[in-house]
Motif scaffolding. Structure first.
Motif, short mmCIF file in Angstrom:
data_model
loop_
_atom_site.label_atom_id
_atom_site.label_comp_id
_atom_site.label_asym_id
_atom_site.label_seq_id
_atom_site.Cartn_x
_atom_site.Cartn_y
_atom_site.Cartn_z
N GLY A 192 -12.85 -3.35 -1.35
CA GLY A 192 -12.88 -2.06 -2.05
C GLY A 192 -12.88 -2.20 -3.56
O GLY A 192 -12.67 -3.29 -4.11
N GLY A 193 -13.12 -1.08 -4.21
CA GLY A 193 -13.16 -1.05 -5.67
C GLY A 193 -13.87 0.21 -6.12
O GLY A 193 -14.59 0.84 -5.33
N GLY B 152 -4.16 -4.49 -2.52
CA GLY B 152 -5.59 -4.25 -2.46
C GLY B 152 -6.36 -5.24 -3.30
O GLY B 152 -5.86 -6.33 -3.60
N ALA C 12 -7.28 -5.15 -6.39
CA ALA C 12 -6.88 -5.21 -7.81
C ALA C 12 -8.05 -5.39 -8.76
O ALA C 12 -8.11 -6.39 -9.50
N PRO C 13 -8.99 -4.45 -8.77
CA PRO C 13 -10.17 -4.64 -9.63
C PRO C 13 -9.82 -4.79 -11.11
O PRO C 13 -10.56 -5.44 -11.86
N ASP C 14 -8.65 -4.25 -11.50
CA ASP C 14 -8.27 -4.33 -12.92
C ASP C 14 -8.03 -5.75 -13.41
O ASP C 14 -8.09 -6.02 -14.60
N ALA D 58 -4.47 -13.24 -10.96
CA ALA D 58 -3.90 -12.66 -9.73
C ALA D 58 -2.88 -13.61 -9.11
O ALA D 58 -2.99 -14.83 -9.27
N ASN D 59 -1.93 -13.06 -8.42
CA ASN D 59 -0.93 -13.85 -7.69
C ASN D 59 -1.50 -14.19 -6.30
O ASN D 59 -1.71 -13.28 -5.48
N ASP E 224 2.32 -11.08 -12.78
CA ASP E 224 2.99 -9.95 -12.11
C ASP E 224 4.47 -10.21 -11.84
O ASP E 224 5.24 -9.26 -11.65
#
Ligand code: NAD
Length: 359
Positions: free
Chosen positions: A75-76, A281, A283-285, A292-293, A334
């Motif tokens: 998704g995004g 999710g 995380a498109p940001d 990312a973790n 994060d």
């Protein structure tokens, strides 16, 4: 052991985090003498762009023919304006339904190194938080009849909750089996003081208990459980509950442990084949930035080893490596704290890989 794993990298941060998890699985295979064959599955927005379908039949077949499925996220915003039926998130529902996974299992575990990220008081966190919620996924009020009609000039809505004995029994067995692989304590959560479905739920759980004498079964009303999760989470090992109660309680449980990037999940049906994914999710940001973790996905791979392949030692090896890296102060953005050593996604994966040692 030889297993085939369908690998869905998906969208956003999906490819970054899944690559790290696959690398970990490769090292585990080498250490313990297993062979894992990976089958790439295109699913999500990336598949829609290529095939006009977020989960083409051919890709679905690959998942159904595998021993288990590892998923990053899909998704995004790029696909937000598609008609609902075409959206990448729909492909997830299709995958879950086709795999017939009726149980969602979400651990709530606090890593002592990240205790300060919990919104609970230190004296509660100190006692430890390490339990798993087994949630029924395909029945109950979400799947009953929904209707809204006008009665005496006002709108009236009805949502129907329905459970059959066999639906309760199959999720109950997953609860007992999960408890067997952990500390052998199962808490069945319902609302039997009000709901017929819950009375049936309780009766079936107690009938099943006779088949699992090694597991200690207790009952708890859902409203009390919501309080106990914040008051004394250390008391729980495995919670088994119906769809809506599980939806609410598992979100509450994930909140008390800190970061969304740390939490894995599994969805299982009546075979050992499962769907394993982090709870977050795509995380498109932060996609493509190497920030990312990957730990939620790496721990999802560990869950796959434990629950689908019965490889508890290998799963513990991964969990111990995660713990060792956190002990040394390495943190992705994060979970960063004042004394942390800021680490990228790839570097976090490599550090965990370096700490994998056969016990
Ligand atoms: P999200 O979980 O993707 O992100 C929420 C916040 O958490 C963001 O700030 C993100 O940067 C951060 N975050 C999430 N995972 C992280 C990680 N591993 N490391 C560090 N930070 C992380 O939720 P969202 O923004 O609401 O959804 C984004 C897209 O993902 C949407 O299209 C949504 O539909 C989809 N989605 C997919 C799944 C799935 O594939 N299972 C689940 C939820 C949402």
């Amino acid at each position: 052991m030889e297993k085939t794993i369908a690998v869905i990298r998906g969208d956003g941060i999906g490819p970054e985090i899944v690559n790290e998890a696959v690398n970990i699985l490769d090292i585990i295979a080498n250490l313990y003498g297993h062979t894992f064959h990976y089958v790439d599955v295109e699913m999500g927005g990336c598949a829609y762009d290529k095939y006009g379908d977020a989960l083409p039949q051919e890709m679905l077949e690959k998942c159904l023919n595998s021993d288990s499925v590892l998923l990053g996220a899909v998704g995004g915003s790029k696909w937000n304006d598609l008609p609902a039926a075409k959206r990448p998130e729909k492909s997830l529902l299709k995958l879950r339904a086709s795999m017939n996974v009726f149980s969602n299992n979400r651990p709530a575990k606090i890593w002592p190194q990240l205790a300060s990220a919990s919104p609970l008081k230190p004296e509660i966190v100190e006692k430890g938080i390490d339990f798993i919620i087994v949630r029924e996924l395909t029945g109950g009020i979400y799947f009953g009849e929904h209707k809204t009609e006008t009665v005496n000039g006002e709108k009236v809505s009805v949502d129907n909750m329905r459970y059959s004995e066999s639906e309760i029994e199959r999720i109950g067995r997953i609860g007992f089996e999960t408890a067997r692989k952990r500390n052998k304590k199962l808490c069945s959560v319902e609302k039997s003081n009000v709901l017929d479905c819950s009375q049936l739920w309780k009766a079936v759980m107690h009938r099943l208990a006779a088949e699992y004498p090694d597991v200690e079964l207790s009952d708890m009303l859902v409203d009390n459980c919501a309080m106990q999760i914040v008051k004394n989470p250390a008391q729980f090992d495995v919670i088994v509950t119906e769809n809506m109660f599980g939806d609410i309680l598992s979100d509450e449980a994930s909140m008390i442990t800190g970061s969304i990037g740390m939490i894995p999940s599994s969805s299982l049906g009546s075979t050992s084949r499962g769907l394993y994914e982090p709870i977050h999710g795509s995380a498109p940001d932060i996609a493509g930035k190497n920030i990312a973790n990957p730990i939620g996905t790496i721990l999802s791979a560990a869950m796959m080893l434990r629950y689908s392949f019965d490889l508890a030692e290998e799963a513990a090896c991964i969990e111990n490596a995660v713990s060792a890296v956190l002990n040394q102060g390495y943190r992705t953005a994060d979970i960063m704290d004042a004394d942390g050593k800021l680490t990228g996604c790839k570097e976090m994966g490599s550090l965990i890989a370096k700490h994998l040692t056969k016990g």
